[in-house]
Write a protein that holds these residues in place. Structure first.
Motif, PDB file in Angstrom:
ATOM      1  N   UNK B  74       1.009  -1.278   0.061  1.00  0.00           N
ATOM      2  CA  UNK B  74      -0.009   0.077  -0.078  1.00  0.00           C
ATOM      3  C   UNK B  74       1.008   1.169  -0.225  1.00  0.00           C
ATOM      4  N   UNK B  75       1.858   1.378  -0.881  1.00  0.00           N
ATOM      5  CA  UNK B  75       2.490   2.507  -1.131  1.00  0.00           C
ATOM      6  C   UNK B  75       1.904   3.915  -1.546  1.00  0.00           C
ATOM      7  N   UNK B  76       2.431   4.779  -0.883  1.00  0.00           N
ATOM      8  CA  UNK B  76       1.953   6.319  -1.010  1.00  0.00           C
ATOM      9  C   UNK B  76       2.703   6.850  -2.179  1.00  0.00           C
ATOM     10  N   UNK B  77       2.260   7.643  -3.058  1.00  0.00           N
ATOM     11  CA  UNK B  77       2.957   8.270  -3.945  1.00  0.00           C
ATOM     12  C   UNK B  77       2.542   9.684  -4.046  1.00  0.00           C
ATOM     13  N   UNK B  78       3.155  10.740  -4.770  1.00  0.00           N
ATOM     14  CA  UNK B  78       2.661  12.117  -4.888  1.00  0.00           C
ATOM     15  C   UNK B  78       3.564  12.616  -6.270  1.00  0.00           C
ATOM     16  N   UNK B  79       2.955  12.840  -7.270  1.00  0.00           N
ATOM     17  CA  UNK B  79       3.443  13.055  -8.374  1.00  0.00           C
ATOM     18  C   UNK B  79       4.801  14.366  -8.305  1.00  0.00           C
ATOM     19  N   UNK B  80       4.586  15.311  -7.541  1.00  0.00           N
ATOM     20  CA  UNK B  80       5.586  16.433  -7.457  1.00  0.00           C
ATOM     21  C   UNK B  80       5.638  16.745  -5.957  1.00  0.00           C
ATOM     22  N   UNK B  81       6.656  16.536  -5.295  1.00  0.00           N
ATOM     23  CA  UNK B  81       6.962  16.981  -3.931  1.00  0.00           C
ATOM     24  C   UNK B  81       7.003  18.632  -3.794  1.00  0.00           C
ATOM     25  N   UNK B  82       6.211  18.933  -2.862  1.00  0.00           N
ATOM     26  CA  UNK B  82       6.268  20.451  -2.205  1.00  0.00           C
ATOM     27  C   UNK B  82       6.993  20.667  -0.848  1.00  0.00           C
ATOM     28  N   UNK B  83       7.603  21.505  -0.701  1.00  0.00           N
ATOM     29  CA  UNK B  83       8.534  21.606   0.883  1.00  0.00           C
ATOM     30  C   UNK B  83       7.488  21.590   1.720  1.00  0.00           C
ATOM     31  N   UNK B  84       6.050  21.825   1.841  1.00  0.00           N
ATOM     32  CA  UNK B  84       5.233  21.665   2.866  1.00  0.00           C
ATOM     33  C   UNK B  84       4.913  20.119   3.128  1.00  0.00           C
ATOM     34  N   UNK B  85       5.541  19.425   2.115  1.00  0.00           N
ATOM     35  CA  UNK B  85       5.159  17.978   2.437  1.00  0.00           C
ATOM     36  C   UNK B  85       6.168  17.248   3.438  1.00  0.00           C
ATOM     37  N   UNK B  86       7.233  18.128   3.787  1.00  0.00           N
ATOM     38  CA  UNK B  86       8.400  17.563   4.790  1.00  0.00           C
ATOM     39  C   UNK B  86       7.537  17.237   6.046  1.00  0.00           C
ATOM     40  N   UNK B  87       7.594  15.953   6.342  1.00  0.00           N
ATOM     41  CA  UNK B  87       7.138  15.309   7.600  1.00  0.00           C
ATOM     42  C   UNK B  87       7.074  13.992   7.851  1.00  0.00           C
ATOM     43  N   UNK B  88       6.727  13.384   8.878  1.00  0.00           N
ATOM     44  CA  UNK B  88       6.772  12.099   9.091  1.00  0.00           C
ATOM     45  C   UNK B  88       5.322  11.376   8.731  1.00  0.00           C
ATOM     46  N   UNK B  89       5.567  10.242   7.979  1.00  0.00           N
ATOM     47  CA  UNK B  89       4.119   9.677   7.455  1.00  0.00           C
ATOM     48  C   UNK B  89       4.345   8.069   8.117  1.00  0.00           C
ATOM     49  N   UNK B  90       2.922   7.794   8.263  1.00  0.00           N
ATOM     50  CA  UNK B  90       2.769   6.513   9.339  1.00  0.00           C
ATOM     51  C   UNK B  90       1.735   5.612   8.248  1.00  0.00           C
ATOM     52  N   UNK B  91       2.147   4.333   7.894  1.00  0.00           N
ATOM     53  CA  UNK B  91       1.214   3.671   7.325  1.00  0.00           C
ATOM     54  C   UNK B  91       0.434   2.741   8.542  1.00  0.00           C
ATOM     55  N   UNK B  92      -0.737   2.277   8.398  1.00  0.00           N
ATOM     56  CA  UNK B  92      -1.555   1.761   9.386  1.00  0.00           C
ATOM     57  C   UNK B  92      -2.590   0.828   8.995  1.00  0.00           C
ATOM     58  N   UNK B  93      -2.983  -0.153   9.634  1.00  0.00           N
ATOM     59  CA  UNK B  93      -3.857  -1.062   9.422  1.00  0.00           C
ATOM     60  C   UNK B  93      -4.531  -1.562  10.459  1.00  0.00           C
ATOM     61  N   UNK B  94      -5.990  -2.081  10.354  1.00  0.00           N
ATOM     62  CA  UNK B  94      -6.746  -2.588  11.422  1.00  0.00           C
ATOM     63  C   UNK B  94      -6.364  -3.951  11.812  1.00  0.00           C
ATOM     64  N   UNK B  95      -6.391  -4.359  13.043  1.00  0.00           N
ATOM     65  CA  UNK B  95      -6.060  -5.516  13.525  1.00  0.00           C
ATOM     66  C   UNK B  95      -7.100  -5.697  14.743  1.00  0.00           C
ATOM     67  N   UNK B  96      -7.875  -6.801  14.719  1.00  0.00           N
ATOM     68  CA  UNK B  96      -8.697  -7.027  15.773  1.00  0.00           C
ATOM     69  C   UNK B  96      -9.311  -5.705  16.270  1.00  0.00           C
ATOM     70  N   UNK B  97      -9.844  -5.081  15.257  1.00  0.00           N
ATOM     71  CA  UNK B  97     -10.562  -3.788  15.771  1.00  0.00           C
ATOM     72  C   UNK B  97      -9.850  -2.809  16.251  1.00  0.00           C
TER      73      UNK B  97
END
Lengths: 116, 111
Positions: B74-97
């Motif tokens: 479940x890869x995250x993409x963006x065609x063109x990066x902007x300076x404001x995109x600098x951040x930490x990104x977390x992938x998450x999933x549900x498990x046992x609700x």
């Protein structure tokens, strides 16, 4: 619409002291979560409330951590006594009832705890 | 048991170039999957979510992610990066609700 409110934003304590964090979720959100985020790691669920009942506290270190959500609104997370490894950001989140697994969690800005 | 693996702890891209943040999940069934973003000293904000509808999910700020069951990704993409995109990104999933998070990928944007 007001977001999830947390306080204090920052807290520094000595080991073996106690600390309490407060969270006010978004109005109408029945489900409230406390997560622990240690530097360099993803958030780890500590406890989940549905209204004022505990849904899951399997990862809460119950010998030192406690949490309550009286009246199903505000919540308090307490640590007593604190250890060095408790240094982390404590995140509170809320969601509409039944939305937790497929809906959106709304997070507060967190409470950063440093234990010396 | 459900788990989430983010393959890169840090990613650096130049402003205006594409962004790719990788996430793999382990599950015996198709889970609900999420991407959250965390700017410095801020709480997490939902970027997008997959809940067994369309496999290509569009989110806020020009981000999108594609669910690939054959690759359990479940890869995250963006065609063109902007300076404001600098951040930490977390992938998450549900498990046992419950929603569980990966360890995060810090995205750096170079001018």
């Amino acid at each position: 619409e007001a977001g999830v409110a947390q306080s204090p934003r920052y807290k520094i304590i000595e080991k073996r002291q106690s600390v309490a964090f407060w969270c006010n979720p978004i109005s109408g959100h029945a489900t409230l979560y406390w997560y622990q985020q240690i530097l360099g790691q993803g958030p780890k669920l500590l406890i989940q409330f549905q209204n004022n009942g505990v849904v899951d506290d399997s990862q809460l270190p119950k010998d030192r951590f406690s949490a309550e959500r009286l009246k199903g609104v505000d919540s308090t997370l307490k640590i007593q006594p604190a250890k060095l490894e408790d240094s982390a950001v404590y995140l509170c989140a809320s969601s509409l009832a039944g939305q937790g697994i497929t809906g959106e969690l709304f997070f507060g800005e967190g409470s950063r705890l440093t234990v010396l | 048991a459900q788990s989430v693996t983010q393959l890169d702890s840090h990613v650096s891209v130049s402003e205006g170039t594409p962004v790719l943040l990788r996430c793999n999940y382990s599950s015996s069934y198709s889970p609900s999957l999420f991407w959250y973003v965390q700017h410095p000293n801020k709480g997490l904000q939902l970027l997008l979510k997959y809940t067994s509808a369309a496999t290509l999910v569009k989110g806020i700020n020009g981000f999108e992610a594609e669910f690939k069951k054959s690759e359990t990704s479940f890869h995250l993409t963006k065609p063109s990066a902007h300076m404001s995109d600098a951040a930490e990104y977390f992938c998450a999933a549900n498990r046992d609700d419950k929603i569980i998070f990966g360890k995060g990928t810090r995205l750096h944007i170079l001018p």
